[in-house]
Design a protein around this motif. Structure first.
Motif, PDB file in Angstrom:
ATOM      1  N   ASP A 110      17.404  26.210 -15.035  1.00  0.00           N
ATOM      2  CA  ASP A 110      15.888  26.422 -14.368  1.00  0.00           C
ATOM      3  C   ASP A 110      14.959  25.807 -15.402  1.00  0.00           C
ATOM      4  N   GLN A 111      13.649  25.704 -15.141  1.00  0.00           N
ATOM      5  CA  GLN A 111      12.724  24.886 -15.961  1.00  0.00           C
ATOM      6  C   GLN A 111      12.480  25.825 -17.410  1.00  0.00           C
ATOM      7  N   VAL A 112      12.846  27.116 -17.511  1.00  0.00           N
ATOM      8  CA  VAL A 112      12.541  27.901 -18.611  1.00  0.00           C
ATOM      9  C   VAL A 112      13.806  27.327 -19.683  1.00  0.00           C
ATOM     10  N   LYS A 113      14.999  27.623 -19.186  1.00  0.00           N
ATOM     11  CA  LYS A 113      16.072  27.007 -19.960  1.00  0.00           C
ATOM     12  C   LYS A 113      16.093  25.374 -20.338  1.00  0.00           C
ATOM     13  N   ALA A 114      15.632  24.694 -19.546  1.00  0.00           N
ATOM     14  CA  ALA A 114      15.512  23.322 -19.698  1.00  0.00           C
ATOM     15  C   ALA A 114      14.541  22.876 -20.844  1.00  0.00           C
ATOM     16  N   ALA A 115      13.355  23.668 -20.843  1.00  0.00           N
ATOM     17  CA  ALA A 115      12.271  23.732 -21.558  1.00  0.00           C
ATOM     18  C   ALA A 115      12.816  23.985 -23.146  1.00  0.00           C
ATOM     19  N   GLU A 116      13.776  24.976 -22.902  1.00  0.00           N
ATOM     20  CA  GLU A 116      14.246  25.627 -24.441  1.00  0.00           C
ATOM     21  C   GLU A 116      15.236  24.482 -24.846  1.00  0.00           C
ATOM     22  N   LEU A 117      16.078  23.970 -23.952  1.00  0.00           N
ATOM     23  CA  LEU A 117      17.030  22.951 -24.517  1.00  0.00           C
ATOM     24  C   LEU A 117      16.262  21.734 -25.411  1.00  0.00           C
ATOM     25  N   ALA A 118      15.051  21.216 -24.638  1.00  0.00           N
ATOM     26  CA  ALA A 118      14.237  20.119 -24.978  1.00  0.00           C
ATOM     27  C   ALA A 118      13.116  20.557 -26.388  1.00  0.00           C
ATOM     28  N   GLY A 119      13.266  21.851 -26.376  1.00  0.00           N
ATOM     29  CA  GLY A 119      12.247  22.424 -27.440  1.00  0.00           C
ATOM     30  C   GLY A 119      10.599  22.419 -27.107  1.00  0.00           C
ATOM     31  N   LEU A 120      10.470  22.486 -25.777  1.00  0.00           N
ATOM     32  CA  LEU A 120       9.188  22.277 -24.949  1.00  0.00           C
ATOM     33  C   LEU A 120       8.849  23.605 -24.325  1.00  0.00           C
ATOM     34  N   SER A 121       7.440  23.732 -23.859  1.00  0.00           N
ATOM     35  CA  SER A 121       7.251  24.577 -22.864  1.00  0.00           C
ATOM     36  C   SER A 121       7.724  24.484 -21.561  1.00  0.00           C
ATOM     37  N   LEU A 149       5.749   9.026 -14.132  1.00  0.00           N
ATOM     38  CA  LEU A 149       5.362   8.968 -15.390  1.00  0.00           C
ATOM     39  C   LEU A 149       4.947   7.952 -16.269  1.00  0.00           C
ATOM     40  N   SER A 150       3.726   8.148 -17.035  1.00  0.00           N
ATOM     41  CA  SER A 150       3.196   6.997 -17.776  1.00  0.00           C
ATOM     42  C   SER A 150       3.690   7.360 -19.392  1.00  0.00           C
ATOM     43  N   SER A 151       4.142   6.327 -19.967  1.00  0.00           N
ATOM     44  CA  SER A 151       4.249   6.603 -21.608  1.00  0.00           C
ATOM     45  C   SER A 151       3.251   6.133 -22.511  1.00  0.00           C
ATOM     46  N   LYS A 152       1.911   6.147 -21.701  1.00  0.00           N
ATOM     47  CA  LYS A 152       0.761   5.828 -22.624  1.00  0.00           C
ATOM     48  C   LYS A 152       0.320   6.839 -23.496  1.00  0.00           C
ATOM     49  N   ASP A 153       0.465   8.183 -23.160  1.00  0.00           N
ATOM     50  CA  ASP A 153       0.080   9.265 -23.798  1.00  0.00           C
ATOM     51  C   ASP A 153       1.163   9.526 -24.927  1.00  0.00           C
ATOM     52  N   VAL A 154       0.806   9.804 -26.157  1.00  0.00           N
ATOM     53  CA  VAL A 154       1.804  10.128 -27.426  1.00  0.00           C
ATOM     54  C   VAL A 154       2.509  11.503 -26.932  1.00  0.00           C
ATOM     55  N   ARG A 155       1.787  12.340 -26.555  1.00  0.00           N
ATOM     56  CA  ARG A 155       2.424  13.672 -26.423  1.00  0.00           C
ATOM     57  C   ARG A 155       3.347  13.725 -25.115  1.00  0.00           C
ATOM     58  N   ARG A 156       3.013  12.909 -24.026  1.00  0.00           N
ATOM     59  CA  ARG A 156       3.968  12.740 -23.079  1.00  0.00           C
ATOM     60  C   ARG A 156       5.067  12.137 -23.789  1.00  0.00           C
ATOM     61  N   ARG A 157       5.086  10.958 -24.372  1.00  0.00           N
ATOM     62  CA  ARG A 157       6.089  10.148 -24.806  1.00  0.00           C
ATOM     63  C   ARG A 157       7.091  10.990 -25.754  1.00  0.00           C
ATOM     64  N   ASN A 158       6.535  11.693 -26.483  1.00  0.00           N
ATOM     65  CA  ASN A 158       7.310  12.664 -27.181  1.00  0.00           C
ATOM     66  C   ASN A 158       7.807  13.759 -26.329  1.00  0.00           C
ATOM     67  N   ALA A 159       7.298  14.126 -25.375  1.00  0.00           N
ATOM     68  CA  ALA A 159       8.026  15.228 -24.485  1.00  0.00           C
ATOM     69  C   ALA A 159       9.129  14.653 -23.759  1.00  0.00           C
ATOM     70  N   LEU A 160       8.995  13.304 -23.324  1.00  0.00           N
ATOM     71  CA  LEU A 160      10.340  12.766 -22.610  1.00  0.00           C
ATOM     72  C   LEU A 160      11.190  12.442 -23.377  1.00  0.00           C
ATOM     73  N   LYS A 161      10.891  12.041 -24.712  1.00  0.00           N
ATOM     74  CA  LYS A 161      11.922  11.719 -25.765  1.00  0.00           C
ATOM     75  C   LYS A 161      12.800  12.934 -25.798  1.00  0.00           C
ATOM     76  N   ILE A 190      13.277  15.829 -23.861  1.00  0.00           N
ATOM     77  CA  ILE A 190      13.807  15.983 -22.623  1.00  0.00           C
ATOM     78  C   ILE A 190      15.065  15.112 -22.614  1.00  0.00           C
ATOM     79  N   ARG A 191      14.951  13.904 -22.642  1.00  0.00           N
ATOM     80  CA  ARG A 191      16.100  13.072 -22.659  1.00  0.00           C
ATOM     81  C   ARG A 191      16.956  13.388 -23.845  1.00  0.00           C
ATOM     82  N   SER A 192      16.604  13.508 -25.080  1.00  0.00           N
ATOM     83  CA  SER A 192      17.520  13.731 -26.092  1.00  0.00           C
ATOM     84  C   SER A 192      18.309  15.284 -25.753  1.00  0.00           C
ATOM     85  N   GLY A 193      17.698  16.130 -25.455  1.00  0.00           N
ATOM     86  CA  GLY A 193      18.137  17.735 -24.989  1.00  0.00           C
ATOM     87  C   GLY A 193      19.279  17.532 -23.999  1.00  0.00           C
ATOM     88  N   PHE A 194      18.860  16.822 -23.052  1.00  0.00           N
ATOM     89  CA  PHE A 194      19.735  16.872 -21.904  1.00  0.00           C
ATOM     90  C   PHE A 194      21.100  15.713 -22.172  1.00  0.00           C
TER      91      PHE A 194
END
Length: 93
Positions: free
Chosen positions: A25-36, A49-61, A63-67
């Motif tokens: 679920d979203q909660v477990k996925a967030a834990e896996l990625a270290g996000l909320s 999704l756009s990668s222009k925002d640094v926070r968004r880029r970091n979140a996508l990285k 998520i990808r890494s955790g998954f």
């Protein structure tokens, strides 16, 4: 660490599909990625999704890494195929 190539951007559909394959679920996925959970929810709800925002880029990285560490392989569009998500093969013993 995963480099965020503009041609290899996760999409909301890829994030949802990866979560589905892992049975998270979203909660477990967030834990896996270290996000909320809210971050996962917001990213999945977007049209694109756009990668222009640094926070968004970091979140996508994250998520990808955790998954990927959990066994997901992301397939990005090429001349031969479209985007996709699949499980990696288990290491042979």
């Amino acid at each position: 660490m995963t480099v965020l190539d503009p041609d290899q951007m996760l999409t909301p559909a890829m994030i949802r599909a990866a979560r589905g394959l892992l049975g998270l679920d979203q909660v477990k996925a967030a834990e896996l990625a270290g996000l909320s959970q809210r971050t996962i929810s917001k990213l999945e709800a977007e049209d694109e999704l756009s990668s222009k925002d640094v926070r968004r880029r970091n979140a996508l990285k994250a998520i990808r890494s955790g998954f990927e560490q959990a066994g997901i392989e992301f397939i990005f569009p090429s001349d031969e195929s479209g985007q996709g998500v699949r499980m990696k093969l288990a290491a042979k013993k």
